[in-house]
Design an enzyme around this catalytic site. Sequence first.
Site, mmCIF file in Angstrom:
data_model
loop_
_atom_site.group_PDB
_atom_site.id
_atom_site.type_symbol
_atom_site.label_atom_id
_atom_site.label_comp_id
_atom_site.label_asym_id
_atom_site.label_seq_id
_atom_site.Cartn_x
_atom_site.Cartn_y
_atom_site.Cartn_z
ATOM 1 N N GLY A 135 0.814 -1.223 0.000
ATOM 2 C CA GLY A 135 0.000 0.000 0.000
ATOM 3 C C GLY A 135 0.841 1.263 0.000
ATOM 4 O O GLY A 135 0.471 2.277 0.589
ATOM 5 N N GLY A 151 -0.514 4.875 -0.881
ATOM 6 C CA GLY A 151 -1.615 5.449 -0.116
ATOM 7 C C GLY A 151 -1.231 6.703 0.654
ATOM 8 O O GLY A 151 -0.091 7.162 0.596
ATOM 9 N N GLN A 152 -2.205 7.251 1.373
ATOM 10 C CA GLN A 152 -1.975 8.499 2.115
ATOM 11 C C GLN A 152 -0.799 8.349 3.072
ATOM 12 O O GLN A 152 0.108 9.174 3.098
ATOM 13 C CB GLN A 152 -3.236 8.893 2.901
ATOM 14 C CG GLN A 152 -3.106 10.247 3.588
ATOM 15 C CD GLN A 152 -4.065 10.445 4.755
ATOM 16 O OE1 GLN A 152 -4.717 9.510 5.224
ATOM 17 N NE2 GLN A 152 -4.161 11.682 5.223
ATOM 18 N N ILE A 184 -0.952 -1.976 -5.371
ATOM 19 C CA ILE A 184 -1.725 -2.654 -6.417
ATOM 20 C C ILE A 184 -1.664 -1.874 -7.735
ATOM 21 O O ILE A 184 -1.889 -2.424 -8.807
ATOM 22 C CB ILE A 184 -3.181 -2.884 -5.955
ATOM 23 C CG1 ILE A 184 -3.866 -3.922 -6.840
ATOM 24 C CG2 ILE A 184 -3.958 -1.577 -5.904
ATOM 25 C CD1 ILE A 184 -5.080 -4.560 -6.227
ATOM 26 N N TYR A 195 -15.047 -2.067 8.511
ATOM 27 C CA TYR A 195 -13.660 -1.638 8.705
ATOM 28 C C TYR A 195 -13.212 -1.918 10.143
ATOM 29 O O TYR A 195 -12.152 -2.513 10.381
ATOM 30 C CB TYR A 195 -13.570 -0.140 8.397
ATOM 31 C CG TYR A 195 -12.228 0.496 8.653
ATOM 32 C CD1 TYR A 195 -11.138 0.219 7.843
ATOM 33 C CD2 TYR A 195 -12.061 1.409 9.695
ATOM 34 C CE1 TYR A 195 -9.917 0.824 8.063
ATOM 35 C CE2 TYR A 195 -10.840 2.019 9.918
ATOM 36 C CZ TYR A 195 -9.771 1.730 9.103
ATOM 37 O OH TYR A 195 -8.570 2.330 9.321
ATOM 38 N N ILE A 253 -5.789 10.930 10.141
ATOM 39 C CA ILE A 253 -4.467 11.457 9.777
ATOM 40 C C ILE A 253 -4.639 12.558 8.732
ATOM 41 O O ILE A 253 -5.282 12.345 7.694
ATOM 42 C CB ILE A 253 -3.553 10.339 9.238
ATOM 43 C CG1 ILE A 253 -3.396 9.208 10.272
ATOM 44 C CG2 ILE A 253 -2.181 10.899 8.836
ATOM 45 C CD1 ILE A 253 -2.714 9.582 11.563
HETATM 46 N N1 SER Z 1 -9.100 7.586 9.055
HETATM 47 C C1 SER Z 1 -9.738 6.308 9.084
HETATM 48 C C2 SER Z 1 -11.097 6.364 8.533
HETATM 49 O O1 SER Z 1 -11.711 7.396 8.644
HETATM 50 C C3 SER Z 1 -9.799 5.785 10.488
HETATM 51 O O2 SER Z 1 -8.761 4.945 10.724
HETATM 52 O O3 SER Z 1 -11.577 5.389 8.041
#
Ligand code: SER
Length: 318
Positions: free
Chosen positions: A9, A12-13, A36, A141, A171
Amino acid sequence: MIKRILFTGSNGQIGSELSRAFRKIYGNENVIVTDIAPNSKVADDHYEQLDVLDADRLAKLVDTYKVDAIVHLAALLSAVGEQKPQLAWNINMNGTINVFEVAREKKLQRVFVPSSIGVFGSTTPLDNTPQDTVLQPSTMYGITKVSGELLGDYYVKKYGLDIRGLRYPGIISNDTLPGGGTTDYAVAIYYDAIKQGSYECFLSENTMLPMMYMPDCIKATTDLFQADFSKLKHHTGFNLAAFSVTPKDMAASIRKYIPNFTISYKPDFRQAIADSWPNTIDDSAARTEWQWKPNYDLDTMTQDMLKVIGDKHTKGLL
Ligand code: SER
């Protein structure tokens, strides 16, 4: 000693900035970046396309590059996970067990896999949420993150593996946009403040959530990655905090620098997710076990975010 680290990953951010930071510490040739996507966002050297569901290819890359440790960041976030729950389960769980299994089979020295405030749910105390507490999330999630923590702890106990993880708050960053999270408003608000002076928020004004600026996220991850394993009592799910804010607080912070900034509120399905997550976090285990301490608060972050995004806007890069 850990010499060579493979990232999943890495586009990603968090992956894009964390893998760059690791390349500075460990050397470009010792940080293998995978994602990916066909091309890397980070660097062209030592990049491999990898679907984390392809366990054979993962094992092959570990052999080819003589990898000692994996930083496993490939995952679906909370909001997109509610739209595609089966896919979220598949990528988050099967991707993670593939990583743990390759670590077991190849006797890797360390695995880092992030967890999240998404592990908490409405039955958890929302204020100063303790380290060891009820974990009954309502999102797919969150379910995958709780399961990932438990699975990681199982591999630590059963196989003596070194697996570490943090419960990241939202984040906030100015390099790679986050994709599909409930806390993403806290990034989008800064871009819209610069581009158009206004923002329509998908959470209501008083929704308080724990947040963190990317430099602190990188510091926390690097510090935990390098901490002495024998000093850790927890392993896969350290609470982690910097500051907690509402959209209203964030708008007020932006107004200190852009006085005419306006915000409006149009909550959507993400409001229910945010309401089930903590307001504030007790991260004393991280502070005690590996001396965690953040550097940024809301206003120092706002100042830096607006400067960096403002510069990009001036250069026509947005
Ligand atoms: N920043 C993430 C989300 O909003 C939380 O871990 O899904």
